[in-house]
Design a protein around this motif. Structure first.
Motif, mmCIF file in Angstrom:
data_model
loop_
_atom_site.group_PDB
_atom_site.id
_atom_site.type_symbol
_atom_site.label_atom_id
_atom_site.label_comp_id
_atom_site.label_asym_id
_atom_site.label_seq_id
_atom_site.Cartn_x
_atom_site.Cartn_y
_atom_site.Cartn_z
ATOM 1 N N ASP A 126 1.113 -1.222 0.406
ATOM 2 C CA ASP A 126 -0.108 0.055 -0.150
ATOM 3 C C ASP A 126 0.964 1.302 -0.158
ATOM 4 O OD1 ASP A 126 0.357 -0.118 2.461
ATOM 5 O OD2 ASP A 126 -0.587 -1.127 3.452
ATOM 6 N N ILE A 127 0.676 2.287 0.157
ATOM 7 C CA ILE A 127 1.197 3.353 0.059
ATOM 8 C C ILE A 127 2.657 3.529 1.023
ATOM 9 C CG2 ILE A 127 0.844 6.203 0.345
ATOM 10 C CD1 ILE A 127 -1.610 5.948 -1.437
ATOM 11 N N GLU A 128 1.751 3.604 2.634
ATOM 12 C CA GLU A 128 2.680 3.561 3.227
ATOM 13 C C GLU A 128 3.922 2.269 3.060
ATOM 14 O OE1 GLU A 128 2.512 2.842 8.328
ATOM 15 O OE2 GLU A 128 0.821 1.932 7.111
ATOM 16 N N ASP A 129 3.447 1.351 2.769
ATOM 17 C CA ASP A 129 4.613 0.296 2.698
ATOM 18 C C ASP A 129 5.888 0.574 1.412
ATOM 19 O OD1 ASP A 129 5.433 -2.271 3.404
ATOM 20 O OD2 ASP A 129 5.042 -2.931 1.224
ATOM 21 N N VAL B 243 6.093 4.105 0.757
ATOM 22 C CA VAL B 243 6.985 5.280 0.732
ATOM 23 C C VAL B 243 8.068 4.582 1.691
ATOM 24 C CG1 VAL B 243 7.297 7.033 2.870
ATOM 25 C CG2 VAL B 243 5.232 6.591 1.407
ATOM 26 N N ASN B 244 8.022 3.400 2.432
ATOM 27 C CA ASN B 244 8.728 3.490 3.545
ATOM 28 C C ASN B 244 9.910 2.692 2.691
ATOM 29 O OD1 ASN B 244 7.798 4.270 6.275
ATOM 30 N ND2 ASN B 244 6.343 2.215 6.432
ATOM 31 N N VAL C 66 7.342 12.100 3.726
ATOM 32 C CA VAL C 66 6.360 11.283 3.626
ATOM 33 C C VAL C 66 5.333 11.617 2.715
ATOM 34 C CG1 VAL C 66 4.785 9.856 4.500
ATOM 35 C CG2 VAL C 66 7.327 10.046 5.488
ATOM 36 N N SER D 111 3.481 10.068 -0.976
ATOM 37 C CA SER D 111 2.600 9.420 -0.638
ATOM 38 C C SER D 111 1.626 9.880 -1.943
ATOM 39 C CB SER D 111 2.239 9.849 1.034
ATOM 40 O OG SER D 111 2.327 9.446 2.057
ATOM 41 N N GLU E 106 -0.035 7.410 -4.841
ATOM 42 C CA GLU E 106 -1.434 7.661 -4.631
ATOM 43 C C GLU E 106 -1.796 7.463 -6.377
ATOM 44 O OE1 GLU E 106 -2.638 11.205 -3.457
ATOM 45 O OE2 GLU E 106 -3.077 10.606 -1.498
#
Length: 298
Positions: free
Chosen positions: A233-236, A238-239, A266, A270, A274
């Protein structure tokens, strides 16, 4: 763990590693293991495409250079059958721990894994085929590393390696780097890096010259394009980008400055993700590689 009873012949001793290998083990390996689901899932899209093209025959002795988590070595072990054998070499012990304990390894008793620096010594005339997936790009001395691979082949032996093509053909790595560098400076000349970098063999003419200097013949390039997963997902995503690759290197080398601006970065990353294609439980972006094949002189 010992593999002395798995093969009737023993492989040559791999000499001690270079200082660059310490950086891989201490700094990069933990990040790669954490994001194994991204790296292996993405890289496999390229290796699965090229695997049927490889000139691997039943009964061959095969060397997998920079074997990482072991998936390609096991796939080739299935190709060569019980009459053949595969040795996977990598400089990172953490990668090899995973490779040795993969469940599917139980169905490939003809594969073993060992720690080593491929630029130092891979033995002489031991193998029918030598392979590398996204490993040769990180040779600190490309000609020396490629020569080590060529020397490991029997006369007339075959080789194949996969490397990333141009930056502009690989937005999965470069788009995030460009975002991060709006906030942080590019790493300096004294930065600790993984080696020449993922695009060091992108130029066909330069890489062909390196391979000729290493003693290979019948050199051929084939373009491979594939979508790769950049995160669940987006968080994954980015990290992941802030941990490895060009964006991660920029962030790591910025030190306290990077930490201070992480929140801004971040948000910007993100926004980038998107607009990325979402399917199959993840986010997918374009990537492009070279499949480079060659032979050792007869």
């Amino acid at each position: 763990m010992t593999f002395q009873n798995e093969f009737t012949t023993q492989d040559p001793e791999i000499l001690p590693a270079s200082p660059l290998v310490e950086f891989w083990n201490d700094t990069l390996a933990p990040k790669f293991v954490k994001y194994r689901h991204v790296l292996e899932g993405g890289l496999s899209r390229h290796s699965e495409t090229v695997m049927p093209m490889l000139e691997i025959a039943r009964g061959d002795h095969v060397l997998d250079v920079g074997c990482g988590f072991g998936d390609t070595a096991i796939a080739m072990a299935n190709r060569v059958g019980p009459e053949g054998r595969v040795v996977g070499v990598d400089c990172c012990d953490a990668f090899l721990d995973i490779a040795r304990n993969r469940p599917e390894r139980g169905f490939a008793p003809n594969v073993r894994f060992q720690t080593g620096d491929a630029e130092r010594n891979l033995g002489d005339a031991q193998y029918d085929f030598v392979f590398s997936r996204f490993g040769t790009m990180f040779f600190s001395n490309p000609v020396a590393g490629l020569r080590s691979m060529r020397c490991s082949l029997k006369p007339g032996g075959r080789m194949a390696h996969i490397v990333w093509r141009r930056r502009e053909d690989n937005p999965w790595l470069i788009a995030a780097r460009d975002v991060v560098r709006r906030y942080l400076p590019a790493p300096g000349a004294d930065a600790r890096t993984c080696g020449p970098g993922p695009f060091s063999m992108a130029d066909e003419e330069t890489t062909c010259a390196q391979m000729k200097a290493a003693g290979f013949t019948d050199i051929a390039f084939q373009r491979i394009d594939a979508k790769v997963q950049v995160g669940r997902d987006i968080e994954d995503a980015v990290n992941f980008q802030l941990a490895v690759g060009p964006a991660g290197e920029t962030y790591r080398e910025a030190g306290a400055q990077g930490v201070a601006r992480r929140a801004e970065i971040v948000i910007a990353l993100s926004e980038l993700f998107e607009d990325v294609e979402a399917r199959e439980g993840g986010l997918w972006m374009d990537s492009s590689s070279w499949l480079i094949t060659a032979r050792a002189p007869s």
